[in-house]
Enzyme design. Structure first.
Site, mmCIF file in Angstrom:
data_model
loop_
_atom_site.group_PDB
_atom_site.id
_atom_site.type_symbol
_atom_site.label_atom_id
_atom_site.label_comp_id
_atom_site.label_asym_id
_atom_site.label_seq_id
_atom_site.Cartn_x
_atom_site.Cartn_y
_atom_site.Cartn_z
ATOM 1 N N ARG A 79 113.016 87.959 53.206
ATOM 2 C CA ARG A 79 113.479 89.532 54.369
ATOM 3 C C ARG A 79 114.063 88.910 55.650
ATOM 4 O O ARG A 79 113.761 89.632 56.487
ATOM 5 C CB ARG A 79 112.145 90.328 54.363
ATOM 6 C CG ARG A 79 111.753 91.060 53.084
ATOM 7 C CD ARG A 79 112.525 92.201 52.887
ATOM 8 N NE ARG A 79 112.202 92.756 51.451
ATOM 9 C CZ ARG A 79 111.481 93.699 51.293
ATOM 10 N NH1 ARG A 79 110.659 94.261 52.237
ATOM 11 N NH2 ARG A 79 110.942 94.163 50.147
ATOM 12 N N ARG A 136 114.056 94.641 59.620
ATOM 13 C CA ARG A 136 113.583 95.594 60.754
ATOM 14 C C ARG A 136 113.094 94.670 62.035
ATOM 15 O O ARG A 136 113.173 95.344 63.137
ATOM 16 C CB ARG A 136 112.827 96.727 60.366
ATOM 17 C CG ARG A 136 113.395 97.620 59.636
ATOM 18 C CD ARG A 136 112.429 98.719 59.039
ATOM 19 N NE ARG A 136 111.818 98.126 57.768
ATOM 20 C CZ ARG A 136 110.717 98.715 57.337
ATOM 21 N NH1 ARG A 136 110.405 99.944 57.564
ATOM 22 N NH2 ARG A 136 110.099 98.165 56.329
ATOM 23 N N ARG A 174 121.514 99.435 60.416
ATOM 24 C CA ARG A 174 121.150 100.380 59.743
ATOM 25 C C ARG A 174 121.094 101.755 60.060
ATOM 26 O O ARG A 174 121.482 102.544 59.333
ATOM 27 C CB ARG A 174 119.524 100.234 59.370
ATOM 28 C CG ARG A 174 118.809 100.936 58.561
ATOM 29 C CD ARG A 174 117.453 100.369 58.526
ATOM 30 N NE ARG A 174 116.616 101.235 57.309
ATOM 31 C CZ ARG A 174 116.358 102.322 57.307
ATOM 32 N NH1 ARG A 174 116.473 103.202 58.447
ATOM 33 N NH2 ARG A 174 115.294 103.014 56.648
ATOM 34 N N ASP A 221 118.593 95.534 47.108
ATOM 35 C CA ASP A 221 117.196 95.709 46.747
ATOM 36 C C ASP A 221 116.922 95.552 45.530
ATOM 37 O O ASP A 221 117.819 95.822 44.426
ATOM 38 C CB ASP A 221 116.641 97.181 47.380
ATOM 39 C CG ASP A 221 115.146 97.102 47.182
ATOM 40 O OD1 ASP A 221 114.768 96.508 48.271
ATOM 41 O OD2 ASP A 221 114.537 97.736 46.259
ATOM 42 N N TYR A 226 107.704 99.630 39.018
ATOM 43 C CA TYR A 226 108.056 100.628 40.283
ATOM 44 C C TYR A 226 108.723 101.968 39.066
ATOM 45 O O TYR A 226 108.554 102.929 39.473
ATOM 46 C CB TYR A 226 109.264 100.245 40.828
ATOM 47 C CG TYR A 226 108.587 99.258 42.023
ATOM 48 C CD1 TYR A 226 108.176 99.934 43.144
ATOM 49 C CD2 TYR A 226 108.518 97.770 41.793
ATOM 50 C CE1 TYR A 226 107.870 99.009 44.173
ATOM 51 C CE2 TYR A 226 107.981 97.015 42.955
ATOM 52 C CZ TYR A 226 107.547 97.685 44.179
ATOM 53 O OH TYR A 226 107.098 97.015 45.035
HETATM 54 O O1 1CP Z 1 116.737 89.656 53.608
HETATM 55 C C1 1CP Z 1 116.368 89.685 52.534
HETATM 56 O O2 1CP Z 1 115.553 89.483 51.985
HETATM 57 C C2 1CP Z 1 117.471 90.540 51.656
HETATM 58 C C3 1CP Z 1 117.020 91.910 51.092
HETATM 59 C C4 1CP Z 1 115.844 92.209 50.081
HETATM 60 C C5 1CP Z 1 115.178 91.645 49.125
HETATM 61 C C6 1CP Z 1 115.376 90.186 48.582
HETATM 62 C C7 1CP Z 1 115.425 93.674 50.322
HETATM 63 C C8 1CP Z 1 115.691 94.620 51.609
HETATM 64 N N1 1CP Z 1 114.374 93.739 49.270
HETATM 65 C C9 1CP Z 1 114.124 92.799 48.650
HETATM 66 C C10 1CP Z 1 113.451 92.546 47.334
HETATM 67 C C11 1CP Z 1 112.209 93.555 47.163
HETATM 68 N N2 1CP Z 1 112.623 94.590 47.322
HETATM 69 C C12 1CP Z 1 111.338 93.087 46.534
HETATM 70 C C13 1CP Z 1 110.686 91.700 45.946
HETATM 71 C C14 1CP Z 1 110.225 90.998 47.240
HETATM 72 C C15 1CP Z 1 109.003 91.353 47.853
HETATM 73 O O3 1CP Z 1 108.017 91.149 47.131
HETATM 74 O O4 1CP Z 1 109.041 91.776 49.017
HETATM 75 C C16 1CP Z 1 110.319 94.364 46.272
HETATM 76 C C17 1CP Z 1 108.889 94.384 45.821
HETATM 77 C C18 1CP Z 1 111.194 95.495 46.732
HETATM 78 C C19 1CP Z 1 110.962 96.724 46.960
HETATM 79 C C20 1CP Z 1 111.095 97.321 48.113
HETATM 80 N N3 1CP Z 1 112.061 97.626 48.872
HETATM 81 C C21 1CP Z 1 110.048 97.750 48.853
HETATM 82 C C22 1CP Z 1 108.403 97.341 48.663
HETATM 83 C C23 1CP Z 1 107.733 98.640 48.011
HETATM 84 C C24 1CP Z 1 106.231 98.277 47.989
HETATM 85 O O5 1CP Z 1 105.763 98.296 46.901
HETATM 86 O O6 1CP Z 1 105.433 98.523 48.895
HETATM 87 C C25 1CP Z 1 110.255 98.162 50.162
HETATM 88 C C26 1CP Z 1 109.719 98.773 51.418
HETATM 89 C C27 1CP Z 1 111.933 98.114 50.273
HETATM 90 C C28 1CP Z 1 112.789 98.379 51.326
HETATM 91 C C29 1CP Z 1 113.464 97.355 51.646
HETATM 92 N N4 1CP Z 1 114.522 96.550 50.976
HETATM 93 C C30 1CP Z 1 114.769 95.731 51.910
HETATM 94 C C31 1CP Z 1 114.575 95.964 53.033
HETATM 95 C C32 1CP Z 1 115.089 95.331 54.303
HETATM 96 C C33 1CP Z 1 113.731 97.044 53.085
HETATM 97 C C34 1CP Z 1 113.124 97.929 54.208
HETATM 98 C C35 1CP Z 1 113.799 99.288 54.266
HETATM 99 C C36 1CP Z 1 114.455 99.402 55.618
HETATM 100 O O7 1CP Z 1 115.027 98.827 56.113
HETATM 101 O O8 1CP Z 1 113.702 100.530 56.160
#
Ligand code: 1CP
Length: 344
Positions: free
Chosen positions: A25, A29, A38, A75, A152
């Site tokens: 990540r 943010r 964003r 994502d 999911y």
């Molecule tokens: O910088 C990076 O790592 C690149 C992008 C990236 C990656 C690799 C994002 C952007 N998401 C992911 C993978 C991801 N997404 C996973 C696997 C890794 C982990 O366990 O964290 C999972 C489970 C998700 C699903 C997801 N997307 C969640 C989690 C939901 C939950 O179960 O609580 C969330 C909050 C997101 C949104 C998201 N994806 C990425 C970002 C930066 C965000 C936040 C959104 C925003 O900017 O508001």
């Protein structure tokens, strides 16, 4: 050999004096420049599907910290969307999806090879990054592992215990397995396209692997990962794969050998000493600093970073956090971690 990017050298099994470093990540943010881009995109999914902006946020942490790898900004939930699920993000809460609970829901999903219609902009992001990244920076593509993506799609949201997915597995195993099969095929198709567009490494995120026990861990974490790795390596010989069966515990032991992955990413619930003795003995590991240190900082951050690099110094290692950096992290703490890794 010295021409080769550090991340690729570690993935090829080389023990390096200073490990390559990147951060889960890393585009997110906690960075003011991410929040600005964003806002420009309007919402998170528009950011994912606008190649110029997705490439921009991927590059931001590279400019700021000089990480050894960039990870494509996208994502894991874009694959369900490309298979026909509805997907939206509720501010302050997280993702929401239409659910899969019946044979009719399953029949309404698109075939795996239809995903390119939706995901073409992601491949364009990869092409931009392959052109614009510094020559020493490796480009990582990624997807969610089938079990995690299925949790999911079945629940329609993130869940603390993956209860709905476990329930479907127990109550209608043929439907559950048909869903995993569709996600597995789509994942192979998706990651192949990312590699063709310029990704040099791919990572499979099985964030919820820890809730699969015993035979389920073998059937739904190990077996799908093994199939994906074999298919990718058949199509793209030599492509390195990082597997992240988060919170697998003892399941980390032998995971690389059983799946064919080149590296296993470790969460911070296992100690670096234990993982060096039981996991790194068979190949490259990635990890595993507790992401809380990016919030709390101080001497403990530097001490723990050094302890992890020391524990893993006798084999191939990629320095990373044990899970994603959180939005409340201090960007200066990330710099302190990078300095502590590189100034050994
Ligand atoms: O910088 C990076 O790592 C690149 C992008 C990236 C990656 C690799 C994002 C952007 N998401 C992911 C993978 C991801 N997404 C996973 C696997 C890794 C982990 O366990 O964290 C999972 C489970 C998700 C699903 C997801 N997307 C969640 C989690 C939901 C939950 O179960 O609580 C969330 C909050 C997101 C949104 C998201 N994806 C990425 C970002 C930066 C965000 C936040 C959104 C925003 O900017 O508001």
């Amino acid at each position: 050999m010295s021409e080769k990017k550090l991340l690729l050298r570690a993935l090829a099994g080389e023990t390096l004096p200073v490990p390559p470093i990147w951060m889960m990540r890393q585009a997110g943010r906690y960075l003011p420049e991410y929040r600005a881009t964003r806002a420009q995109a309007g919402d998170f999914l528009s950011l994912c599907y606008t190649p110029d902006l997705a490439a921009e946020v991927t590059l931001q942490p590279i400019r700021r910290y000089g990480f050894d790898a960039a990870i494509l900004f996208a994502d894991i939930l874009l694959v369900p969307q490309a298979l026909g699920a509805d997907l939206w993000f509720v501010t302050g809460e997280g993702p929401r999806l239409s659910t899969i609970g019946t044979e009719a829901d399953m029949a309404a999903l698109k075939p795996a090879d239809a995903i390119h219609e939706t995901l073409a902009p992601v491949y364009e992001t990869v092409r931009i990054l392959a052109r614009e990244l510094p020559r020493e920076t490796a480009l990582i593509g990624f997807a969610g592992a089938p079990w995690t993506v299925a949790t999911y799609m079945i629940a329609g949201r993130g869940t603390p215990d993956q209860g709905p997915a476990h329930a479907l597995k127990d109550e209608n195993r043929p439907l559950f397995e048909a869903l995993l099969e569709r996600i597995t095929e789509a994942t192979i198709t998706y990651l192949s396209a990312q590699i063709e567009a310029g990704a040099e490494v791919v990572k499979l995120f099985d964030s919820w692997a820890g809730s699969l026990g015993g035979a389920d861990f073998e059937a739904y974490a190990v077996a799908p990962a093994a199939r994906i790795v074999a298919a990718l390596k058949a199509r793209h010989p030599g492509i390195p794969v990082i597997a992240f069966p988060r919170e697998a515990g003892e399941g980390y032991v032998g995971f690389a050998a059983r799946t064919g992955a080149d590296c296993v990413a470790l969460d911070n619930s296992v100690s670096a000493e234990w993982a060096a003795a039981h996991v790194q003995v068979s190949g490259c590991v990635q990890g595993n600093l507790d992401p809380r240190h990016m919030v709390t900082g101080g001497a403990a951050l530097v001490e723990e970073t050094r302890a992890i690099t020391r524990a893993f110094s006798r084999g191939p290692h990629i320095f990373n956090l044990g899970h994603g950096i959180t939005p409340d992290a201090d960007p200066d703490n990330v710099q302190r971690m990078v300095d502590a890794v590189r100034s050994r």
